[in-house]
Design an enzyme around this catalytic site. Sequence first.
Site, PDB file in Angstrom:
ATOM      1  N   GLU A 159     -46.668  76.984  17.610  1.00  0.00           N
ATOM      2  CA  GLU A 159     -45.451  77.644  18.121  1.00  0.00           C
ATOM      3  C   GLU A 159     -44.894  76.880  19.321  1.00  0.00           C
ATOM      4  OE1 GLU A 159     -43.536  79.880  16.787  1.00  0.00           O
ATOM      5  OE2 GLU A 159     -44.947  79.836  15.107  1.00  0.00           O
ATOM      6  N   SER A 245     -54.607  57.490  15.142  1.00  0.00           N
ATOM      7  CA  SER A 245     -53.848  58.009  13.996  1.00  0.00           C
ATOM      8  C   SER A 245     -54.155  57.271  12.695  1.00  0.00           C
ATOM      9  CB  SER A 245     -52.347  57.889  14.265  1.00  0.00           C
ATOM     10  OG  SER A 245     -52.029  58.347  15.548  1.00  0.00           O
ATOM     11  N   HIS A 374     -48.899  69.211   6.707  1.00  0.00           N
ATOM     12  CA  HIS A 374     -49.664  68.064   7.209  1.00  0.00           C
ATOM     13  C   HIS A 374     -49.603  68.025   8.734  1.00  0.00           C
ATOM     14  CE1 HIS A 374     -51.025  64.042   8.065  1.00  0.00           C
ATOM     15  NE2 HIS A 374     -49.864  63.777   8.625  1.00  0.00           N
ATOM     16  N   SER A 375     -48.399  68.170   9.263  1.00  0.00           N
ATOM     17  CA  SER A 375     -48.218  68.203  10.711  1.00  0.00           C
ATOM     18  C   SER A 375     -46.917  68.947  10.965  1.00  0.00           C
ATOM     19  CB  SER A 375     -48.119  66.783  11.275  1.00  0.00           C
ATOM     20  OG  SER A 375     -46.871  66.212  10.909  1.00  0.00           O
TER      21      SER A 375
END
Lengths: 482, 354
Positions: A159, A245, A374-375
């Site tokens: 959020e 990453s 996923h993100s």
Amino acid sequence: MMAAWVRNSANIMINRFKSKMGSLGMTNFSSWSSSFTRTFPVVPASCAQNLRIPVGDFSNSPAHFRFCSYRFESGKAETLSDDGDANQVLDLPEGKVKFSYELSFISESAEERECCYRVLDENGKQILPSSYVEVSPELSVKMYSEMVMLQTMDNIFYEAQRQGRISFYVTTAGEEAINIASAAALAFDDIVLPQYREPGVLLWRGFTLQEFANQCFGNKADYGKGRQMPIHYGSNKHNYFTISSTIATQLPQAVGVAYSLKMDRKDACVVTYFGDGGTSEGDFHAALNFAAVTEAPVIFICRNNGWAISTPTSDQFRSDGVVVKGRAYGIRSIRVDGNDALAMYSAVSAAREMAVSEQRPILIEALTYRVGHHSTSDDSTKYRPVDEIERWKIERDPVTRFRKWIESNGWWSEKAEIEARNSARKQILHAIQEAEKVEKPPVADMFTDVYDCPPSNLLEQEKLLRETIKRHPQDYPSDVPV
Amino acid sequence: MGIRRRFGRLITNWVDRKPFSTSSAIVEQTGKPLNLYSAINQALHIALETDPRTYVFGEDVGFGGVFRCTTGLADRFGKKRVFNTPLCEQGILGFGIGLAAMGNRAVAEIQFADYIFPAFDQIVNEAAKFRYRSGNQFNCGGLTIRAPYGAVGHGGHYHSQSPEAFFCHVPGIKVVIPRSPRQAKGLLLSCIRDPNPVVFFEPKWLYRLSVEEVAEHDFMLPLSEAEVIREGNDITLVGWGAQLSIMEQACLEAEKDGISCELIDLRTLIPWDKDTVEASVRKTGRLLISHEAPVTGGFGAEISASIVESCFLKLEAPVSRVCGLDTPFPLVFEPFYMPTKNKILDAIKATVNY
């Protein structure tokens, strides 16, 4: 402190742990009977072990007609003479290989898929007879509480990203059991080389909510000094390597770390995590092969959640998932229901014991589902049906399943649930508010740590940059101290 | 692999590549004459001897390596510290990073620099950023990557390349190239002990060809310090590795024509010693850079640009680059591709007479 607590309460009763390769070429866990809460029947690791697989379909191939059909049909190798054994073995430097006189290819797949180890059914009921490593009431409650914390943290951080307070986030939704149960089964000295969907492991090890928030906000208290995107946690004091990453690069590194532990004769192993997509990377294959050859104490945990961003596993590989790849490298492997915390805990406990005491790598494929996107840069409803997501989110939620089990044992209640969720929410909101107040790391931090000390080109560039900032202060963010 | 292995013993010499040695200025040390691979071997012996946390590994390292650089190490220090790895460069580097991250000195051999590219991701995205991305909580500074590089007379596309420029574009690693046995020993020991990951390219043409006296004791030569190996007043020549011997021959020829050349061995390519090159160019007013790698995007371009920026008004001629051509490294055409003595000599004359 947490490590001591975990180990003491884990009550892993693996006293005797035989792990010779059984006659079927698999680990025979039946010798564990004393260790398990229930007598453990011999369940083959593979449902299709040692099956005689007929050769593939040649009917469309012209080559079919060139071979005598009996060669495909025969189940027996023809022997030339009874005492010709010496002639029927090929003596290679690494061992002997028997000859076969059948033109028979190894099938591309077993008749049945490898089974998936599970202890709890989807209603959190223990399947009888099941074998598992006992978990004390205290540890069970602690595991559940941390799953709730992880879930709440994900919701609130997600959020916060939506509100523009942090730039990026990745949730663990659907994979809480893999995160927490695997972490609970490890010792604190075990070293973790994570991917990016295992913050629960770090949470379990005592990384505070404030530390999580500081990283996501990239403030000056972030150990990474604001240099990496949110969720790229790392903590030396928690034996948790800093996340990058890149996909699967941590896997061969994990082998090197494990080799170091082996050389130092440490009573510890390495655990490294990755997804189904990561198994397509060269580094995955390099790592498994290196681990097998160097006999490194490393546990590879694949979170097979079905999706690599938008790519389903059907576009990722044609093997029976990931678990079957272990054997090709000479690595003992198990497929586990990743949404079953008890199964996950038991598998990782057993894997750890084998990795450390036998100095060998282990591969665990945890079947699960990425319930979240996923993100925050992804909308997964664009490429997968909403009802599929909903089914996993509601019917197969690993947190609810574990809750039902601890409730049925009388260790948890509705009241405890409300308290845990309220408390988690309060703590996380507080951490975010605090992290937001802390200033960004200074510009000087941009130039340090490239090398152990800044070389002349960096010193010069820093000097030039500072002069530019003085001339054009409006070009630069005001919240980064110069 | 067959082709790779054969290389260890075949050194041909289509060009007059004279043994090149460390300048007389620092030849006060005494020692036995050693070729370059033996000097590397000696450095590895010392590294393993002086630090029990040192490991040496790579393809065929166990039996001594295809160039014999690791001869005798496994026997002396055991197969747990000196060992073969599977044939997988990304695996070797990933493993090395993990090993180094645990406080070990991991000396990884890539059999040929031409084969380093599968490990490029591990070097660029992992090793180089390990310290930075963790805020110095973790580092893999104990990692040293050794790889034979450069022309050898018959290496074709895949046993000849000079890929140093790729690595010079990566903050967080160091790139070091020695020119002679003594340099190789002293620089390699510095690299192994440096707290940063280093790529150490060894000029394979010189493994057997270059012989000089090398002190037997443990010594180190400084990183990021160039060395003026020949003083002169008319033009500055900058190079590294095997190319320096070609450049020196050009300097000697030029001298016959009355041109006094200053020759600099850069030794460390990143972070490089700009001060030494700058000081020399301020004196001579002219600069020539020579390397075997293709001219476009080569590290010579970086040196040229930097020197033009800082010495523009001191320059009396454009900076000259005599480098490999922009083709893949060609087998039969190697003599045409290479930055040969006469190409350099012509460029020296053209620059001085500009």
